[in-house]
Design an enzyme around this catalytic site. Structure first.
Site, PDB file in Angstrom:
ATOM      1  CD  GLU A 259      -1.097   5.680  -0.575  1.00 60.21           C
ATOM      2  OE1 GLU A 259      -2.072   4.873  -0.571  1.00 60.21           O
ATOM      3  OE2 GLU A 259       0.114   5.691  -0.402  1.00 60.21           O
ATOM      4  CE  LYS A 316      -3.008   0.536  -2.871  1.00 55.08           C
ATOM      5  NZ  LYS A 316      -2.262   1.179  -1.735  1.00 55.08           N
ATOM      6  CB  CYS A 368       1.286   2.839  -2.078  1.00 54.99           C
ATOM      7  SG  CYS A 368       2.031   2.526  -0.630  1.00 54.99           S
TER       8      CYS A 368
END
Length: 497
Positions: A259, A316, A368
């Site tokens: 990330e 995301k 994540c």
């Protein structure tokens, strides 16, 4: 009165013990015993007292299990210590409301430990409150009891009904143990129930729900171990380091950076990305990397970029509150200015997006924290043949968080019947097979190239087809049946008296 307070302390201590059931300790039985003790301590007391015992149980559980959130605020966001302490306490107190609500409901409406309560109502109420915790205010489905069972026979239910079914069976097992301690009867029947549940789980573990296709992908996960304090200030250092590490394995099929491994905007990174494209053309290696994509002056995304014969992006969707966005900022911007968190105003991607493409496969991507949301991971399935999660757990230092996060990723692989590649900045990077087992992993806080084969899979587990709908409807149905049976039994006992 003193005895009552001692039992309050026992409830708190049993909650404190719960994190021992999760990684890295992984004493799976602790979650069952601790929850059983909570049920025992809430037996034959007022609903108000039961609420309090559930609350202190939650304070112990979350106070120990998720206190690592304070690290990201204090060490990396320059939030004053007193404010960090206040935020953490408020968060723990909020999460503790959910077990408190479960024990209050149980004692308010079902004060007698009957078999319908233990076998149907008790586990159903517990699961419903955990589900609400995973949904309300964007949700925080962390430390769900089912994760502690990733290496037990109960994990066989994960690809069939998902993580919340494991929560139900943990609560069922705990409730039966509590009943046997309190009532001391129906030993044979309840023992057979436990044998049936755990035996069925063991049988289900042997079923292969999905099938391998194509050749394994020679995969490399690059773990740069860049200190969080340097990540945004020493961009050139990060890029040089990751490219140097990449050059060690340029003959691999796929190389994945974690990330925001490229901590700059996509447009600004194009000269560097051209070097990766040249390496792809020369060696045939394809790349995936975390990056920031800016669409307009006030719109930018935490993203994954796949460099294949075409460029594909994943943005995301599930952002971290107070980490990637500030809830209600437009209403309370002055009040919330003390949340000085870098990159705290990301935009949200679409819930369902196109698949990333790499190594001739369709990739199901998550970033994540998103790996904690099982139904979101399902959005890419059954078309995706492998899963990728990129993360940066350096925000939480040497705490429980990276270990808990890896355990959650293992459950996603098991639920979906897919390999999952987890690439992180400081660890723990890992390759996880469709059985939820780690086939390769990196050490924490070391620069590391993790290279291992990843087998693409096709097909659907029952959970991929159903999602959480079946288990939630089943829980509501079991709760309704349990209420009817309990009332009938209670009425018969009252009439006989």
């Amino acid at each position: 009165m003193q005895k009552s307070y001692l039992r309050d302390v026992a409830a708190f201590l049993s909650g404190c013990a719960v994190p021992l059931a999760f990684a890295p300790v992984s004493w799976f039985w602790v979650s069952i015993i601790a929850l059983s003790l909570l049920f025992i301590l809430c037996h034959n007391i007022s609903a108000k007292r039961a609420w309090w015992r559930g609350y202190v149980f939650g304070i112990g559980m979350f106070g120990v299990g998720v206190s690592w959130i304070s690290i990201s605020f204090y060490q990396f966001s320059e939030v004053p210590l007193i404010v960090t302490f206040f935020i953490t306490i408020l968060f723990v107190l909020y999460l503790s409301l959910f077990p408190a609500f479960a024990t209050w409901l149980l004692n308010r409406y079902f004060p007698i430990f009957s078999l319908p309560v233990v076998l149907l109502i008790m586990p159903s109420l517990w699961v419903l409150t955990e589900w609400v915790r995973g949904w309300l205010f964007t949700g925080f489905p962390w430390l769900l009891m089912g994760y502690s069972q990733i290496d037990t026979p109960l994990s066989g239910f994960a690809p069939v009904l998902g993580i919340y079914s494991l929560n139900w069976f943990v609560a069922l097992t705990a409730g039966i143990l509590a009943y046997l301690y309190v009532a001391r009867k129906h030993w044979i029947v309840l023992s057979l129930v436990l044998i049936g549940v755990w035996g069925t789980g063991a049988y289900l573990k042997n079923i292969e729900w999905t099938q391998p296709i194509d050749e394994p992908i020679d995969t490399v996960l690059i773990q740069g171990n860049v200190p969080q304090a340097l990540k945004w200030d020493e961009i050139d250092y990060s890029l040089r380091l990751y490219f140097k590490l990449t050059q060690r394995d340029l003959k691999a099929d796929l190389i994945i950076w974690p990330e925001t491994a490229m901590p700059l905007y996509y447009q600004d990174a194009k000269p560097f990305l051209a070097r990766l494209q040249q390496a792809r053309e020369t060696y045939g290696t394809e790349f995936m990397t975390g990056i920031i994509v800016q669409q307009s002056e006030n719109e930018y995304y935490n993203a994954i970029l796949s460099l294949s014969h075409i460029e594909t992006f994943y943005y995301k969707y599930h952002l971290v509150p107070f980490g990637e966005y500030i809830p209600l900022m437009k209403y309370f911007d002055k009040l919330l200015n003390f949340f000085d968190v870098p990159m705290s105003e990301f935009s949200r991607g679409a819930y369902k997006q196109q698949h990333l493409r790499a190594a001739d496969q369709l990739i199901g991507a998550s970033i994540c924290y998103e790996s904690a949301f099982s139904e979101q991971v399902l959005q890419s399935l059954p078309e995706a043949t492998v899963l990728v999660n990129v993360s940066n757990d350096s925000w939480f230092g040497n705490s429980l968080a990276p270990h808990q996060h890896l355990e959650i990723a293992r459950m996603r692989a098991l639920e979906t019947g897919r390999y999952l590649m987890r690439s992180t900045n400081t660890g723990i990077s890992a390759i996880i097979n469709p059985q939820g087992q780690i086939t390769a992993q990196s050490p924490q806080f070391e620069v590391y190239n993790l290279r291992a084969p990843v087998q693409p899979y096709q097909g659907s587990t029952p959970y991929v087809q159903w999602g959480n709908k079946v288990i939630l409807w089943a829980v509501f149905g079991l709760l309704f049946i349990g209420i009817l049976l309990h009332r009938r039994l209670y009425t018969e006992n009252r009439d006989s008296d």
